[in-house]
Motif scaffolding. Sequence first.
Motif, PDB file in Angstrom:
ATOM      1  N   PRO A 173       3.408 -19.711  -2.128  1.00 22.60           N
ATOM      2  CA  PRO A 173       2.400 -19.359  -1.113  1.00 22.60           C
ATOM      3  C   PRO A 173       2.072 -20.513  -0.163  1.00 22.60           C
ATOM      4  CG  PRO A 173       1.340 -19.728  -3.224  1.00 22.60           C
ATOM      5  CD  PRO A 173       2.824 -19.780  -3.487  1.00 22.60           C
ATOM      6  N   LEU A 174       3.072 -20.925   0.601  1.00 18.15           N
ATOM      7  CA  LEU A 174       2.915 -21.936   1.639  1.00 18.15           C
ATOM      8  C   LEU A 174       3.639 -21.451   2.894  1.00 18.15           C
ATOM      9  CD1 LEU A 174       3.599 -25.191  -0.421  1.00 18.15           C
ATOM     10  CD2 LEU A 174       1.396 -24.481   0.526  1.00 18.15           C
ATOM     11  N   PRO A 175       3.097 -21.739   4.088  1.00 18.48           N
ATOM     12  CA  PRO A 175       3.751 -21.277   5.316  1.00 18.48           C
ATOM     13  C   PRO A 175       4.860 -22.214   5.758  1.00 18.48           C
ATOM     14  CG  PRO A 175       1.754 -22.446   5.873  1.00 18.48           C
ATOM     15  CD  PRO A 175       1.845 -22.448   4.360  1.00 18.48           C
ATOM     16  N   ARG A 176       5.708 -21.696   6.601  1.00 22.71           N
ATOM     17  CA  ARG A 176       6.787 -22.541   7.126  1.00 22.71           C
ATOM     18  C   ARG A 176       6.331 -23.273   8.390  1.00 22.71           C
ATOM     19  NH1 ARG A 176      12.936 -20.491   8.399  1.00 22.71           N
ATOM     20  NH2 ARG A 176      13.946 -22.539   8.333  1.00 22.71           N
ATOM     21  N   TYR A 177       5.482 -22.627   9.197  1.00 25.93           N
ATOM     22  CA  TYR A 177       4.955 -23.267  10.407  1.00 25.93           C
ATOM     23  C   TYR A 177       3.679 -22.544  10.810  1.00 25.93           C
ATOM     24  CZ  TYR A 177       7.439 -19.421  12.812  1.00 25.93           C
ATOM     25  OH  TYR A 177       7.902 -18.195  13.219  1.00 25.93           O
ATOM     26  N   ALA A 178       2.971 -23.078  11.802  1.00 24.18           N
ATOM     27  CA  ALA A 178       1.680 -22.525  12.193  1.00 24.18           C
ATOM     28  C   ALA A 178       1.464 -22.735  13.688  1.00 24.18           C
ATOM     29  CB  ALA A 178       0.553 -23.187  11.402  1.00 24.18           C
ATOM     30  N   ALA A 179       0.481 -22.004  14.218  1.00 24.76           N
ATOM     31  CA  ALA A 179       0.094 -22.166  15.626  1.00 24.76           C
ATOM     32  C   ALA A 179      -1.408 -21.953  15.738  1.00 24.76           C
ATOM     33  CB  ALA A 179       0.847 -21.180  16.518  1.00 24.76           C
ATOM     34  N   GLY A 180      -2.031 -22.650  16.693  1.00 25.72           N
ATOM     35  CA  GLY A 180      -3.467 -22.526  16.899  1.00 25.72           C
ATOM     36  C   GLY A 180      -3.790 -21.868  18.235  1.00 25.72           C
ATOM     37  N   PHE A 181      -4.916 -21.140  18.269  1.00 26.78           N
ATOM     38  CA  PHE A 181      -5.326 -20.418  19.470  1.00 26.78           C
ATOM     39  C   PHE A 181      -6.837 -20.547  19.653  1.00 26.78           C
ATOM     40  CE2 PHE A 181      -1.588 -18.450  17.629  1.00 26.78           C
ATOM     41  CZ  PHE A 181      -0.704 -18.462  18.698  1.00 26.78           C
ATOM     42  N   ASP A 182      -7.277 -20.386  20.890  1.00 23.75           N
ATOM     43  CA  ASP A 182      -8.680 -20.591  21.223  1.00 23.75           C
ATOM     44  C   ASP A 182      -9.557 -19.382  20.970  1.00 23.75           C
ATOM     45  OD1 ASP A 182      -8.261 -23.213  22.029  1.00 23.75           O
ATOM     46  OD2 ASP A 182      -7.766 -22.622  24.091  1.00 23.75           O
ATOM     47  N   ALA A 183      -8.971 -18.199  20.839  1.00 21.90           N
ATOM     48  CA  ALA A 183      -9.786 -16.991  20.672  1.00 21.90           C
ATOM     49  C   ALA A 183      -8.935 -15.882  20.077  1.00 21.90           C
ATOM     50  CB  ALA A 183     -10.357 -16.546  22.023  1.00 21.90           C
ATOM     51  N   TRP A 184      -9.630 -14.828  19.638  1.00 17.21           N
ATOM     52  CA  TRP A 184      -8.980 -13.607  19.164  1.00 17.21           C
ATOM     53  C   TRP A 184      -9.631 -12.400  19.835  1.00 17.21           C
ATOM     54  CZ3 TRP A 184      -4.795 -12.953  16.005  1.00 17.21           C
ATOM     55  CH2 TRP A 184      -4.506 -11.630  15.632  1.00 17.21           C
ATOM     56  N   PRO A 185      -8.838 -11.437  20.331  1.00 14.11           N
ATOM     57  CA  PRO A 185      -7.373 -11.408  20.416  1.00 14.11           C
ATOM     58  C   PRO A 185      -6.835 -12.617  21.199  1.00 14.11           C
ATOM     59  CG  PRO A 185      -8.305  -9.256  20.949  1.00 14.11           C
ATOM     60  CD  PRO A 185      -9.441 -10.213  20.913  1.00 14.11           C
ATOM     61  N   ILE A 186      -5.573 -12.953  20.944  1.00 13.14           N
ATOM     62  CA  ILE A 186      -4.977 -14.124  21.563  1.00 13.14           C
ATOM     63  C   ILE A 186      -4.973 -13.946  23.086  1.00 13.14           C
ATOM     64  CG2 ILE A 186      -2.966 -15.626  21.649  1.00 13.14           C
ATOM     65  CD1 ILE A 186      -4.380 -15.432  18.891  1.00 13.14           C
ATOM     66  N   PRO A 187      -5.673 -14.810  23.833  1.00 14.73           N
ATOM     67  CA  PRO A 187      -5.742 -14.619  25.295  1.00 14.73           C
ATOM     68  C   PRO A 187      -4.377 -14.618  25.971  1.00 14.73           C
ATOM     69  CG  PRO A 187      -7.367 -16.231  24.545  1.00 14.73           C
ATOM     70  CD  PRO A 187      -6.465 -15.956  23.380  1.00 14.73           C
ATOM     71  N   GLU A 188      -3.442 -15.375  25.410  1.00 18.53           N
ATOM     72  CA  GLU A 188      -2.118 -15.485  26.037  1.00 18.53           C
ATOM     73  C   GLU A 188      -1.217 -14.291  25.745  1.00 18.53           C
ATOM     74  OE1 GLU A 188      -3.590 -19.612  24.757  1.00 18.53           O
ATOM     75  OE2 GLU A 188      -3.434 -17.603  23.887  1.00 18.53           O
ATOM     76  N   ALA A 189      -1.642 -13.393  24.856  1.00 17.93           N
ATOM     77  CA  ALA A 189      -0.788 -12.263  24.473  1.00 17.93           C
ATOM     78  C   ALA A 189      -0.610 -11.305  25.649  1.00 17.93           C
ATOM     79  CB  ALA A 189      -1.388 -11.536  23.283  1.00 17.93           C
TER      80      ALA A 189
END
Length: 505
Positions: A245-261
């Motif tokens: 139970p460990l991730p391979r990589y991650a990403a951070g975002f400023d809000a949800w829903p993701i504004p850049e989506a």
Amino acid sequence: PGISQLFVARTQPPSLSAITPFSIIADSYSSTLYPGGILNTGFAVAWIEAREADAEPAGQAWAAGRIAAGDETCAANQLLRLQNVDQTAVVVENPYWTEAAAGAVAPRSFVDRITVPTFVAGAWQDEQTGGHFATMLDGFTGTDAFYATLTNGLHTESIGPAVFPRFVEFLDLYVAERVPTLDGALTVAPLLAAGIFGTDAATLPEDDRFAGMSFDEALAAFESEPPIEVLFEEGAADGVPPLTPLPRYAAGFDAWPIPEAEATVWYLSGDGVAGGSLAPEPPDDGPAATTYLALPEAIPQTFYEGSGSGIWSVDVTYDWQEAGPGTYTSWLTEPLAGDVAVIGSGSVDLFLQSNLGDTDVEVTLTEVRPDGQETYVQSGWLRASHRALDAAASTELRPVATHLEADAAPLPDGEFELVRVEILPVGHVFRAGSRLRLIVDAPGGNRAVWAFDTTIAQGEQVTIGHDTVTPSRLVLPVVDGIDAPDPAPPCDSLRGQPCRPYRSP
């Protein structure tokens, strides 16, 4: 200790410092009991029945022991349990949304009243409470300190070693008001990993990243980071066995829903029974439609059989099967030219007919890989008669059904009707060379322990229109700039995401 924190925090007790609600729901109706308006007879009903058994007179071991030891007062008090409300009956008697039965206990309706620092964690494929919880993350507007860590995986992912460091840092900063340290976590986390996941391969960072800082400096550093953290490919981390139970990589975002989506559209084209295509441009041909037989019994209801805790183990096995010929439809994109990161809710907009006036629809998104393997990503469900939408809440990416009895209506006879099915929130990167696959069928076989009461399904013929007049489509939130590392994870290494050989229709 999870969802109860939300109910406590909304009352704003003056001594409360912070909350960390994990593996929660947005509301009992849509999240777990009636996904898409279809009763979840798997986990949801079974869990309620187990709690009712606990609440019967002497239903718990401690009470039975007291009575057996001669405690007459306990025995008399336990008889009051005969007045318990029959919760299973309440659920069955409320197949539609009502404020009285569902609204009063819906966290999404009150999380804006939470003012203390809040840290939420949860998994997209949670086999108990589901991934719907993420739809309310933008509702935590009452606090200036809101954080969320989101990952693929199961119900216990939120308390696993992938989330634990941030969890400890949050508690140190907002409750203990001290510089965070992982000294205690380095002792506790391996015990949790062994007891919950059955592995000793999960490790935490050895170095405290806030070492040498003052409290104010550590708090400022923590608060300068993106509040929304999405972990990718949990179970496929480099250097550890699959399903750790460990991730391979991650990403951070400023809000949800993701504004850049960006809402990205693929249109259904071609015969979905023989194997249709998903294309970026709408079809320009004449009348075109695909018909399948809605047969829930054509496939096992779930793809897991075993103990409730066994599903969290690193040696879990799944039996994810393809439905029988003619009982499902599917559409594929061309091989992707580059990585496609999908983060958030999606929508499958279907123009439907049913020869019996209603049908239960399941939509499933998968990744068909160049190596011939197919990986489960996410699903969504809707009873077609529940298709009326809340216009104010719905978006191009997320249809929000009202589920009101007054809005329920059969499908018109012999006519196509637009039915929008929400794909539950998810975070998954489809690699270059892979193909997105959309499967549409009757509910069943695409969830770990969820099962559905599809009593309206009587082998009806369901027809999906996909031409210029009825442009059925898949709409997903695509975020640029996220590239998955090579190579692709081994099949069956992703937590909560079974894998199988792809079988062409």
